[in-house]
Design a protein around this motif. Structure first.
Motif, PDB file in Angstrom:
ATOM      1  N   UNK A   1      77.259 -35.837  21.668  1.00 21.14           N
ATOM      2  CA  UNK A   1      77.489 -35.626  20.194  1.00 21.14           C
ATOM      3  C   UNK A   1      78.239 -34.168  20.700  1.00 21.14           C
ATOM      4  N   UNK A   2      78.895 -33.972  21.290  1.00 23.31           N
ATOM      5  CA  UNK A   2      79.950 -32.807  21.958  1.00 23.31           C
ATOM      6  C   UNK A   2      81.544 -32.907  21.309  1.00 23.31           C
ATOM      7  N   UNK A   3      81.688 -34.271  20.916  1.00 20.84           N
ATOM      8  CA  UNK A   3      82.913 -35.267  20.734  1.00 20.84           C
ATOM      9  C   UNK A   3      83.648 -34.564  18.957  1.00 20.84           C
ATOM     10  N   UNK A   4      84.083 -33.840  18.563  1.00 25.65           N
ATOM     11  CA  UNK A   4      84.412 -33.659  17.343  1.00 25.65           C
ATOM     12  C   UNK A   4      85.553 -34.583  17.131  1.00 25.65           C
ATOM     13  N   UNK A   5      86.751 -35.274  18.208  1.00 18.19           N
ATOM     14  CA  UNK A   5      87.460 -35.554  17.411  1.00 18.19           C
ATOM     15  C   UNK A   5      87.120 -37.825  18.029  1.00 18.19           C
ATOM     16  N   UNK A   6      87.231 -38.117  16.945  1.00 19.75           N
ATOM     17  CA  UNK A   6      87.384 -39.807  17.705  1.00 19.75           C
ATOM     18  C   UNK A   6      88.712 -40.436  16.917  1.00 19.75           C
ATOM     19  N   UNK A   7      88.905 -41.354  18.376  1.00 16.49           N
ATOM     20  CA  UNK A   7      90.710 -42.143  18.023  1.00 16.49           C
ATOM     21  C   UNK A   7      90.420 -42.651  17.700  1.00 16.49           C
ATOM     22  N   UNK A   8      90.965 -43.866  17.898  1.00 14.18           N
ATOM     23  CA  UNK A   8      91.440 -45.430  17.413  1.00 14.18           C
ATOM     24  C   UNK A   8      91.890 -46.576  17.016  1.00 14.18           C
TER      25      UNK A   8
END
Length: 151
Positions: A108-115
């Motif tokens: 839940x603390x993640x606000x930026x997801x990259x792939x």
């Protein structure tokens, strides 16, 4: 379906599913069967498990796939999805979406997801935008995606 940290007894099934899933990419644009580095390596999957990057997707008693994620120790709001794989016998049944939704809920603390994904992969070029990822760039080999989640 539940998503759990991978355990040693999951590794044989995860490696088999990874191999089947990435080898199946030949049907969506790959020039030959194969996958990302170490996609078929038991030792590498064990290492990813030991480092806490590998998660197992389980439906009932069946392992249906997995996901690898990598954080940034200097930025706890960032997470990189290294790869996701689902048993090809179960494609188009919603498991990929469920895996991605659950990994987001688990972080839940993640606000930026990259792939990123190979430019030739027709399946993933439809999948990632469907679940909210925006293309941020591309080069001769890869398409880069990002998803921002609210906080």
């Amino acid at each position: 379906m539940i998503l759990v940290k991978a355990e040693k007894e999951h590794i044989p099934a995860l490696v088999e599913i990874s191999k089947k899933a990435f080898d199946s990419d030949i049907t969506v644009g790959a020039s030959e069967a194969g996958g990302p580095p170490e996609y078929d390596s038991k030792e590498w999957h064990v290492k990813m498990m030991e480092e806490g990057h590998l998660f197992t997707a389980i439906d009932g008693e069946r392992i249906v796939g997995g996901i690898l994620v990598f954080g940034d120790e200097n930025n706890p709001s960032f997470l990189y999805v290294g790869r996701i794989f689902v048993d090809p016998d179960l494609f188009r049944k919603g498991y990929g979406i469920q895996i991605m939704e659950q990994i987001e809920r688990m972080n839940p603390a993640v606000t930026t997801w990259n792939l990123d994904t190979p430019i030739w992969n027709q399946r993933t070029s439809r999948f990632y935008p469907k679940i909210g990822y925006i293309e941020t760039g591309r080069d001769a080999e890869m398409v880069y995606y990002q998803k921002l989640t609210g906080k």
